[in-house]
Design a protein around this motif. Structure first.
Motif, short mmCIF file in Angstrom:
data_model
loop_
_atom_site.label_atom_id
_atom_site.label_comp_id
_atom_site.label_asym_id
_atom_site.label_seq_id
_atom_site.Cartn_x
_atom_site.Cartn_y
_atom_site.Cartn_z
N GLU A 24 0.81 -1.22 0.00
CA GLU A 24 0.00 0.00 0.00
C GLU A 24 0.85 1.28 0.00
OE1 GLU A 24 0.08 -1.58 4.30
OE2 GLU A 24 -0.03 -2.37 2.25
N LEU A 25 2.15 1.16 0.25
CA LEU A 25 3.03 2.33 0.22
C LEU A 25 3.76 2.50 -1.11
CD1 LEU A 25 4.72 2.33 3.77
CD2 LEU A 25 2.70 3.58 3.00
N HIS A 26 3.65 1.55 -2.01
CA HIS A 26 4.38 1.62 -3.27
C HIS A 26 4.00 2.87 -4.06
CE1 HIS A 26 5.57 -2.92 -3.57
NE2 HIS A 26 6.13 -2.30 -2.56
N VAL A 27 4.98 3.47 -4.70
CA VAL A 27 4.80 4.69 -5.50
C VAL A 27 4.95 4.33 -6.98
CG1 VAL A 27 5.72 6.96 -6.02
CG2 VAL A 27 5.68 6.16 -3.66
N ASN A 28 3.93 4.65 -7.79
CA ASN A 28 4.02 4.33 -9.21
C ASN A 28 3.74 5.52 -10.11
OD1 ASN A 28 1.27 4.61 -8.86
ND2 ASN A 28 0.82 2.41 -9.09
N LEU A 32 1.78 10.81 -6.77
CA LEU A 32 1.80 10.08 -5.51
C LEU A 32 3.13 10.29 -4.79
CD1 LEU A 32 0.42 8.20 -3.55
CD2 LEU A 32 1.21 6.25 -4.91
N LEU A 33 4.21 10.35 -5.55
CA LEU A 33 5.52 10.62 -4.94
C LEU A 33 5.53 11.99 -4.26
CD1 LEU A 33 8.44 9.75 -4.43
CD2 LEU A 33 9.03 10.70 -6.68
N LYS A 34 4.95 12.99 -4.93
CA LYS A 34 4.86 14.32 -4.33
C LYS A 34 4.03 14.28 -3.05
CE LYS A 34 5.34 16.90 -8.68
NZ LYS A 34 4.63 17.77 -9.67
N LYS A 35 2.94 13.53 -3.09
CA LYS A 35 2.08 13.42 -1.92
C LYS A 35 2.83 12.76 -0.77
CE LYS A 35 -2.41 11.60 -0.41
NZ LYS A 35 -3.63 10.85 -0.82
N HIS A 36 3.59 11.71 -1.06
CA HIS A 36 4.38 11.03 -0.03
C HIS A 36 5.40 11.97 0.59
CE1 HIS A 36 2.51 7.25 -0.60
NE2 HIS A 36 3.58 6.47 -0.53
N LEU A 37 6.04 12.79 -0.24
CA LEU A 37 7.06 13.70 0.28
C LEU A 37 6.43 14.81 1.12
CD1 LEU A 37 9.43 13.76 -2.78
CD2 LEU A 37 10.14 13.26 -0.43
N GLN A 38 5.26 15.30 0.72
CA GLN A 38 4.55 16.27 1.56
C GLN A 38 4.22 15.64 2.91
OE1 GLN A 38 3.75 19.52 1.39
NE2 GLN A 38 2.59 19.44 3.31
N THR A 39 3.75 14.40 2.89
CA THR A 39 3.46 13.70 4.14
C THR A 39 4.73 13.53 4.96
OG1 THR A 39 1.62 12.52 3.12
CG2 THR A 39 2.52 11.59 5.15
N ILE A 154 9.49 5.96 -0.65
CA ILE A 154 9.82 7.17 -1.39
C ILE A 154 11.08 6.96 -2.21
CG2 ILE A 154 10.59 9.58 -1.14
CD1 ILE A 154 8.76 9.77 1.32
N GLU A 155 12.08 6.36 -1.59
CA GLU A 155 13.33 6.08 -2.31
C GLU A 155 13.09 5.22 -3.54
OE1 GLU A 155 15.74 2.79 -1.29
OE2 GLU A 155 17.49 4.06 -0.99
N GLN A 156 12.32 4.15 -3.35
CA GLN A 156 12.06 3.25 -4.47
C GLN A 156 11.28 3.97 -5.56
OE1 GLN A 156 13.32 -0.11 -4.54
NE2 GLN A 156 12.94 0.49 -6.67
N GLY A 157 10.35 4.83 -5.17
CA GLY A 157 9.61 5.61 -6.17
C GLY A 157 10.52 6.53 -6.96
N LEU A 158 11.48 7.16 -6.29
CA LEU A 158 12.43 8.02 -6.99
C LEU A 158 13.22 7.22 -8.01
CD1 LEU A 158 13.76 10.05 -3.93
CD2 LEU A 158 12.61 11.06 -5.91
N ILE A 159 13.68 6.04 -7.60
CA ILE A 159 14.47 5.19 -8.49
C ILE A 159 13.63 4.74 -9.68
CG2 ILE A 159 15.64 2.96 -8.68
CD1 ILE A 159 16.48 3.39 -5.70
N ASP A 160 12.41 4.28 -9.42
CA ASP A 160 11.57 3.74 -10.49
C ASP A 160 11.15 4.82 -11.49
OD1 ASP A 160 11.79 1.26 -9.33
OD2 ASP A 160 9.81 1.33 -8.37
#
Length: 351
Positions: A24-28, A32-39, A154-160
């Motif tokens: 449920e935390l995966h970023v695709n 969503l990555l921006k939302k995760h970083l705001q959080t 977040i890290e994995q989302g940045l990489i992907d």
């Protein structure tokens, strides 16, 4: 800062390592990555009022070692907010700090399934701080996500999502010359490597790097220090770690750390302005405190959205905040309790 090029396999060691990322935390996608970083910015901030209440409740001249430990962690949490904002700005996002949902409502769970209270310096407060900073959920918590898991996602989302997402203007980066907060220096983010280094700094200071005691700052020219969870555990156990013989999973067994749990202002847990009548002295003081708090958040938002020089004003606000918080903790509200800072959102903060 010039970062060496790393293979994807090496990059994934920065934060994630062996941390399992819940589905449920995966970023695709970028939004969503921006939302995760705001959080992430909100999470880093949400720890600061709790830590400050414990710190400010300590009476002058007592618990000096414990107070210095808590203060050092607060400074690094402030740095974490800046680092997360640098990453968000680098991918074209914009940190939002003064809106009502940004301000926590205590007791508040920062991503976790246990409550975080605004309370005086106490064994219970320090136990909560250890859970916040730990890489594992507290006992009995089988559903909560840890902060390291969140950063790993977040890290994995940045990489992907790759290098193509780094489109934000360099003018929004907080660079070392603008930062006076202590706890290390901000890392300007303009590509994947610098973003990963920023995340590594955040997680390393919290739970340690590669399951060691240390926060990894030696990589950034800073003095090597214990990660936050170990610093708090030293207070809890009233002993320092003996690095030569203690293991990260053990209790500290080194020299004594003097703690006087009773040398604190008996601040009421989770104070709220609404607990006191309009026009009362205590409510007026709480409102003044919260006006200063909201002004501090406003300074930070301006600083993190293109005017980094404004950070110096936030340092001045912090001194005002401490003075007003301690004044509140000296005001009796019952036979056994005093008032305290409530860190509440004010709708009239711009007035």
């Amino acid at each position: 800062m010039n970062m060496p090029t790393a293979t994807t396999a090496v990059k994934r060691q920065y934060v994630r390592g062996t941390i399992d990322i819940p589905a449920e935390l995966h970023v695709n996608e970028l939004s969503l990555l921006k939302k995760h970083l705001q959080t992430a910015i909100e999470v880093e901030h949400s720890t600061i009022p709790a830590y400050l209440c414990a710190l400010y409740s300590i009476k002058d001249g007592t618990n000096q070692e414990a107070a210095q430990i808590i203060k050092s962690v607060v400074l690094e949490e402030m740095l974490h907010m800046v680092l997360a904002a640098n990453v968000l700005n680098a991918i074209g996002g914009e940190p939002k700090i003064t809106h009502s949902e940004f301000v926590p409502r205590y007791p508040h769970p920062p991503l976790l399934d246990f409550e975080v209270h605004l309370e005086k310096f106490s064994p219970n407060a320090i136990k909560t701080f250890i859970h916040i900073e730990s890489a594992t959920p507290p006992p009995g918590d089988s559903n909560g996500h840890t902060i390291p898991q969140y950063y790993a996602a977040i890290e994995q989302g940045l990489i992907d999502l790759g290098e193509g997402i780094f489109t934000g203007p360099a003018s929004r980066q907080v660079t070392p010359e603008y930062y006076y907060g202590g706890g290390g220096k901000p890392i300007p983010v303009n590509n994947l490597e610098s973003a990963l280094e920023a995340l590594k700094e955040i997680v390393g200071q919290g739970e340690g790097v590669h399951k060691s005691f240390f926060d990894g700052d030696e990589h950034f020219g800073e003095v090597e220090e214990l990660a936050h969870c170990f610093r708090f555990k030293e207070i809890s156990c009233e002993r320092y770690y003996d690095i030569a013989k203690d293991a990260p999973g053990s209790d500290p067994s080194g020299k004594l750390l003097a703690v006087q749990w009773d040398q604190v202002y008996p601040m009421r847990q989770d104070p709220k302005m609404a607990q006191y009548p309009e026009g009362s002295e205590v409510r007026r003081k709480m409102h003044e405190f919260n006006r200063t708090y909201m002004a501090l958040l406003s300074d930070l938002e301006v600083s993190l959205t293109g005017q980094p020089q404004q950070l110096m004003q936030s340092v001045v606000r912090m001194y005002d905040l401490k003075y007003q918080a301690v004044e509140l903790m000296k005001v009796p509200v019952s036979d056994t309790e005093t008032a305290g800072p409530s860190f509440e959102y004010l709708h009239d903060h711009a007035a």
